[in-house]
Design an enzyme around this catalytic site. Sequence first.
Site, PDB file in Angstrom:
ATOM      1  N   GLY A   1       0.950  -1.342   0.081  1.00 35.92           N
ATOM      2  CA  GLY A   1      -0.004   0.110  -0.001  1.00 35.92           C
ATOM      3  C   GLY A   1       0.912   1.203  -0.077  1.00 35.92           C
TER       4      GLY A   1
ATOM      5  N   SER B   1       1.237   3.737  -3.231  1.00 31.32           N
ATOM      6  CA  SER B   1       0.658   4.859  -4.330  1.00 31.32           C
ATOM      7  C   SER B   1      -0.629   5.029  -3.865  1.00 31.32           C
ATOM      8  CB  SER B   1       0.644   4.229  -5.800  1.00 31.32           C
ATOM      9  OG  SER B   1       2.131   4.093  -6.377  1.00 31.32           O
TER      10      SER B   1
ATOM     11  N   SER C   1      -1.424  -3.950  -6.795  1.00 33.52           N
ATOM     12  CA  SER C   1      -1.640  -5.185  -7.238  1.00 33.52           C
ATOM     13  C   SER C   1      -1.705  -6.247  -6.202  1.00 33.52           C
ATOM     14  CB  SER C   1      -0.087  -5.476  -7.841  1.00 33.52           C
ATOM     15  OG  SER C   1       0.211  -4.866  -8.679  1.00 33.52           O
TER      16      SER C   1
ATOM     17  N   GLU D   1      15.884  -5.821  -2.369  1.00 35.30           N
ATOM     18  CA  GLU D   1      15.010  -6.886  -3.528  1.00 35.30           C
ATOM     19  C   GLU D   1      15.080  -6.360  -4.928  1.00 35.30           C
ATOM     20  OE1 GLU D   1      12.325  -9.385  -2.959  1.00 35.30           O
ATOM     21  OE2 GLU D   1      13.969  -9.520  -1.547  1.00 35.30           O
TER      22      GLU D   1
ATOM     23  N   THR E   1       7.819   5.031 -12.321  1.00 33.76           N
ATOM     24  CA  THR E   1       7.872   5.301 -13.685  1.00 33.76           C
ATOM     25  C   THR E   1       9.325   5.518 -14.237  1.00 33.76           C
ATOM     26  OG1 THR E   1       7.571   7.570 -13.436  1.00 33.76           O
ATOM     27  CG2 THR E   1       5.448   6.400 -13.345  1.00 33.76           C
TER      28      THR E   1
ATOM     29  N   GLU F   1       9.868   8.065 -15.890  1.00 29.66           N
ATOM     30  CA  GLU F   1      10.358   9.450 -15.357  1.00 29.66           C
ATOM     31  C   GLU F   1      10.937   9.553 -14.150  1.00 29.66           C
ATOM     32  OE1 GLU F   1       7.706   9.664 -18.582  1.00 29.66           O
ATOM     33  OE2 GLU F   1       7.502   8.605 -16.739  1.00 29.66           O
TER      34      GLU F   1
END
Length: 372
Positions: A123, A125, A157, A239, A355, A357
């Site tokens: 949890g 974004s 997800s 990770e 992302t 960016e």
Amino acid sequence: MEFGFTREEEAFRGEILGFLDQHRGVDGYFHRGTDTADGVRRVYRALGARGWLSLSWPSEFGGAGLPPAYEFLLWDELAYARVARPPMGPGLVAKALMTHGTAEQRGRFLDNLARGRTAFCLGYSEPDAGSDLAAVRTRARREGSEYVVDGAKCWTSNAHWSDYIWLLCRTGTPQSRSRGLSVLIVPLDSPGVHVSPIPTLDGGRLNEVRFDGVRVPSADRVGAENEGWQVVSSALAVERHVQFPPKRLRRDLQDLVDWTESAGLADDPLVRRRLSELAVRVAEVEALALALLGEVTSGQPSAVPAAHHKLAGTLLAQDIARAAAEFDSPEALVSGTDVEFMWRQAILETIGGGTSEVMRGLIARQEFGLAG
């Protein structure tokens, strides 16, 4: 400089391939929705039964204490077979609990995570924060021995089939940025938790997770209050080598080559030239992945190598998928075909996990010292 794997590591790769012979029917690498969830969880439990979800865990926590290369090989081969991605629970969550968790938390979660019995989603974004985790607004207000959580997470997800959410929330002032964040472990069946689907471009599902007055015991906070930034940062650092397995790209390219043959394009010199160019870039990403693995193995800072690898790999995933359309084949634009699906799916890869960016910004700041 050695870029290969040891004899023992290659022997382990052989064991992985033998395991995959029993699970190749699970098409769980791409998140197409709930239809793959049961199969993926069966794979995780089978991996857990072999001790393969805790390969690099220290022996004091019940792990095998093996080098990160073993994890890399496992998830690289599962990516090529399109079976499953690394679960967040035995990876990021477990390693954070080893460093920052209490003895009670480790006793409650580590064994089930190692066995593939418990699933976590992340949890992080939020609608108004995006990839800027320091701007998280989901609020956890302290009331005695509990926190009361209000807010929302999005693009999460696997929240629809996970057991817990690893929740990054604000316990400091609204202006505290990264200095006012904490991590809570929240059962997804808690009163006030609402999980709603967000359809994705590739036909799969992400989720919005809303928290309406959700009560969480303070004993389920990981690390000290307002020190959640350190918890999530340290866990991510160990990770990075498994988050974008390069063999996924080698499989993408092989699927594209197979498709050009079935479409009668394999002898076209322009097609062959383009495929050769893509093959060189796949090898480049594989080299970046091995360089990243070397940094993680030696305990060196890996944020910049990970950003280079993720950026190069996800952009290449798009370019491999786009090549089918460049070959002027109508099938590349027909919904439901494999090559058209790959194009839609590859776009999502440049967003998940940061992302393009964000990756470029990280490289600019940390490698080149540019402000912004």
